[in-house]
Design an enzyme around this catalytic site. Structure first.
Site, mmCIF file in Angstrom:
data_model
loop_
_atom_site.group_PDB
_atom_site.id
_atom_site.type_symbol
_atom_site.label_atom_id
_atom_site.label_comp_id
_atom_site.label_asym_id
_atom_site.label_seq_id
_atom_site.Cartn_x
_atom_site.Cartn_y
_atom_site.Cartn_z
ATOM 1 N N SER A 72 4.662 2.399 8.010
ATOM 2 C CA SER A 72 4.517 1.239 7.332
ATOM 3 C C SER A 72 5.575 0.745 6.482
ATOM 4 C CB SER A 72 3.093 1.452 6.131
ATOM 5 O OG SER A 72 1.826 1.788 6.988
ATOM 6 N N ASP A 102 -0.028 -7.461 1.247
ATOM 7 C CA ASP A 102 0.519 -6.093 1.427
ATOM 8 C C ASP A 102 2.052 -6.049 1.570
ATOM 9 O OD1 ASP A 102 0.460 -3.461 1.708
ATOM 10 O OD2 ASP A 102 0.080 -3.714 3.746
ATOM 11 N N HIS A 139 0.983 -1.266 0.111
ATOM 12 C CA HIS A 139 0.113 0.055 0.036
ATOM 13 C C HIS A 139 0.821 1.225 0.040
ATOM 14 C CE1 HIS A 139 0.309 -0.165 4.599
ATOM 15 N NE2 HIS A 139 0.391 1.198 4.369
#
Length: 427
Positions: free
Chosen positions: A269, A192, A162
């Protein structure tokens, strides 16, 4: 006895008596002297002076820091100590950051988005009526930042899918200030995980740990760029392992997450989650909005497996059955029975309830129906939906999976042949 001998004995007795009398007088005088206040104070000063002189004499030969003591600080590993300059006060966290920090990068991604107009604006009558006042499609650039870590000296980087999803440009900035254009070798939205390549050599890299033997309570260290604050370090513990994607609130993913209370925020992230030896045990990926002390990371053994496929083929094929499932408990059964809008008739108390079958999917072709309750997969008992999801994820496409289930009081055995997971489909 002769007279001379008697006189000698008499003189001896007199001498002993005289000595005893003198000793008693001397003892009484000494006692009286000690009992006097001035004398007692003088003796106290004499004792204190002797004590101070003794301590001074010892201190000339020993320093207080040479005495043995017990430290309550966490002692870094031998490898961590060896990597530090001498005579630096440190702990295992600073040792890990000093060694791993240069391999953690910032990733800036940008993509251009075109704003679509409602179909009504494309109607000729509408355009004739409003003329030049009709709004025109607009274009805007969306920018985002995340983290990543270098896994090979030639510039291969692991991050979240993402972070680079749909990006037109990817820029990678190293801790030493250098920046590179990045190329996305592949991204897998189901787990992901993404791999980015930069053109560089002899880069610092991370070392992988064993994420399959983690236990709650072990140390966890996160390094990343949360909220644009580069090179941020947070610490905590592994709070739990095996958190399902549905537990985390992202049921479209196929990951059993590591939960940690190390602070993770937007921008973390793709960054590494490390153990106390500085080995990567996970890739930070998710938070729950409004929660505190709840962060989640993809186990590194899962990220490695996906990354290898992305590098080799540019994509990942996931096995797909085509069902939506629910873990069945007596409480869930009662909720279904009490729901006036529910048309399911559930007889079982335990198992995995099929609540949807995707048309023309492998499950539909094998004969699964809504309301079936699965009890066994390949001969092994299953009581949770996540156990079936994980078993399907680990299975091979085209290789049959045997299911034992209950349907309206009957036991059925079905063989389902998984297909490839369609990218637009959510199981």
């Amino acid at each position: 006895m002769s007279i001379k001998q008697r006189d000698a004995n008499k003189n001896l007795e007199q001498t002993k008596s005289h000595l005893q009398s003198n000793h008693a007088i001397h003892h009484q005088a000494k006692k009286n002297l000690v009992q006097q206040p001035v004398t007692r104070f003088a003796l106290f000063l004499l004792g204190t002076a002797a004590t101070i002189l003794g301590i001074y004499a010892i201190a000339r030969h020993f320093s207080w820091w040479q005495l043995p003591y017990t430290s309550i600080a966490v002692i870094p590993t031998e490898a961590a100590q060896a990597s530090l300059p001498p005579n630096i006060n440190t702990n295992f966290v600073t040792a890990v950051v000093d060694r791993v920090g240069p391999a953690v990068v910032r990733i800036d991604a940008a993509k251009t988005v075109t704003n679509r107009l409602p179909d009504a604006f494309n109607d000729p009558f509408f355009r004739d009526f409003f003329g030049s006042q009709v709004p025109q499609p607009g274009r805007r650039t969306i920018r985002g930042a995340g983290s990543g870590f270098i896994i090979s000296p030639n510039g291969r980087i692991l991050t979240n899918a993402h972070v680079v999803d749909g990006a037109d440009t990817v820029k990678v900035r190293l801790k030493d200030g250098r920046s590179f254009e990045g190329k996305v070798l592949g991204a897998d939205p189901v787990t992901d995980v993404a791999v980015v390549q930069i053109q560089a050599q002899q880069l610092p890299t991370v070392k992988f740990g064993n994420s399959q033997q983690l236990q709650p309570g072990q140390w966890a260290i996160a390094i990343g760029n949360p909220l644009g604050l580069d090179n941020t370090v947070t610490t905590g513990i592994v709070s739990a392992t095996g958190r399902s994607s549905s537990d985390v609130g992202i049921p479209d993913k196929r990951v059993n997450f590591i939960q940690t209370d190390a602070a993770i925020n937007p921008g973390n992230s793709g960054g590494p989650l490390l153990n106390q030896q500085g080995e990567v045990i996970g890739m930070n990926t998710a938070i729950i909005g409004g929660a505190q002390g709840l962060g989640f990371a993809i186990p590194i053994h899962t990220a490695q497996r996906i990354a290898d496929q992305l590098v080799a083929r540019g994509r990942v094929e996931h096995a797909f059955l085509g069902i939506q499932m629910l873990t069945l408990t007596p409480e869930v059964k009662q909720q279904i029975a009490s729901d006036p809008n529910s048309w399911l008739n559930v007889d079982e108390d335990r198992g995995v309830l099929v609540v949807r079958v995707v048309p023309d999917s492998p499950a539909a072709k094998a004969g699964l129906r809504v309301g079936d309750v699965i009890h066994k997969l390949n001969g092994q008992s299953v009581t949770e939906a996540d156990a079936i999801r994980q078993a399907v994820e680990n299975s091979a496409i085209g290789k049959d999976i045997r299911l034992e289930l209950r349907r309206q009081g009957r036991t059925l055995n079905l063989a389902v042949r998984p297909g490839a997971f369609p990218t637009a489909q959510v199981e």
